[in-house]
Design an enzyme around this catalytic site. Structure first.
Site, mmCIF file in Angstrom:
data_model
loop_
_atom_site.group_PDB
_atom_site.id
_atom_site.type_symbol
_atom_site.label_atom_id
_atom_site.label_comp_id
_atom_site.label_asym_id
_atom_site.label_seq_id
_atom_site.Cartn_x
_atom_site.Cartn_y
_atom_site.Cartn_z
ATOM 1 C CB SER A 96 -0.951 0.018 1.199
ATOM 2 O OG SER A 96 -0.235 0.146 2.414
ATOM 3 C CE LYS A 167 -2.825 2.634 4.871
ATOM 4 N NZ LYS A 167 -2.690 1.747 3.679
#
Length: 283
Positions: A96, A167
């Site tokens: 990701s 993230k």
């Protein structure tokens, strides 16, 4: 003069001398062949007097293993404390965050980055606990296996907990984040952001959104936008996909493994032109 008495004395002296000579010849070899008990060497013993030495595989050998075990245990405790308070290895389990972070990378998370009044900034790559934002209810697990897994994850030897995520911070408290603008780019506080770190071929977002980040929270997104479950996926859930700042574990500063990827996590100047949020904007 009594010559007979003199001869008798000489004969007696000669006999005694010969007797002493014979005794010396007989006792000499016997003494050399059989040393006295006091001179006999003692058998090899361990320093503590408990059995043979290390070549016998007993006393010192046991002590060395015990010492090795204690040193190993102390090292593990030290690493766990270091991981808990200062610098935690974190295994990247998915793609990701590609291309910035790749599957199998072990990053080093700086837990002191936000401990002394500093707050996460736009562009920071952070590790956070998603409980209450990305995960509404943490999964139940056996306490013993959970403890062992937690210790292994803290040392970077196992995948992180299912509630931990990595993230990039795109918006901080008060920011208005919109995707996408007329030119197809993400904008923050009205300024287009040149996101050079986004995976080649990915759009900034296929999910349109226009949000204002509440104070004390963050809007986060993965660099591989088409493969990242991030704030966009939780817009309709409690919290709206916002991550509370106090849930941030630390900032990903270094890639420590594999050896070929040793480096700092590349910083970005993509948000340098973004102005501070408008006064009074609270989300």
């Amino acid at each position: 003069m009594d010559t007979e008495a003199q001869h008798t004395e000489r004969d007696r002296s000669s006999g005694e001398t010969e007797e002493r000579s014979r005794s010396a010849r007989m006792s000499g070899p016997r003494s050399a062949a059989a040393p006295s008990p006091e001179a006999a060497p003692a058998p090899d013993t361990a320093p503590g007097g408990d059995g043979p030495d290390a070549t016998g595989g007993r006393g010192p050998f046991r002590l060395s293993w015990r010492r090795t075990g204690l040193v190993g245990a102390a090292c593990v405790v030290f690493l766990l404390l270091l991981s808990h308070f200062v610098l935690q290895p974190f295994l990247i389990p998915s793609g990701s965050m590609e291309p910035t972070l790749q599957v199998g990378d072990r990053i080093l998370v700086n837990k002191l980055a936000y401990r002394f009044g500093d707050a996460p900034e736009r562009g920071d790559v952070v590790v956070f606990d998603g409980t209450g934002s990305f995960v509404q209810e943490p999964p139940r697990e056996n306490p013993v296996t959970g403890l062992l897994h937690g210790a292994a994850a803290a040392l970077g030897l196992a995948e992180p907990d299912e509630t931990d995520f990595v993230k990039r911070v795109v918006g901080v408290g008060g920011d208005r984040v919109v995707c996408c603008g007329k030119d197809g780019r993400l904008t923050v506080n009205g300024v287009p952001v040149d996101e050079w770190y986004v995976h080649l071929g990915d759009a900034p977002s296929k999910v349109p959104f226009d949000i204002v980040v509440p104070q004390g929270t963050l809007w986060v997104m993965g660099d591989h936008r088409s493969q990242s479950s991030d704030s966009r996926d939780h817009l309709g859930q409690p919290g709206g996909g916002m991550v509370p700042v106090d849930r941030v574990i630390g900032r990903a500063d270094w890639i420590g493994w594999p050896f070929g990827r040793w480096s700092v996590v590349p910083p970005t100047a993509a948000f340098d032109a973004v102005p501070a949020p408008a006064a009074g904007r609270h989300g």
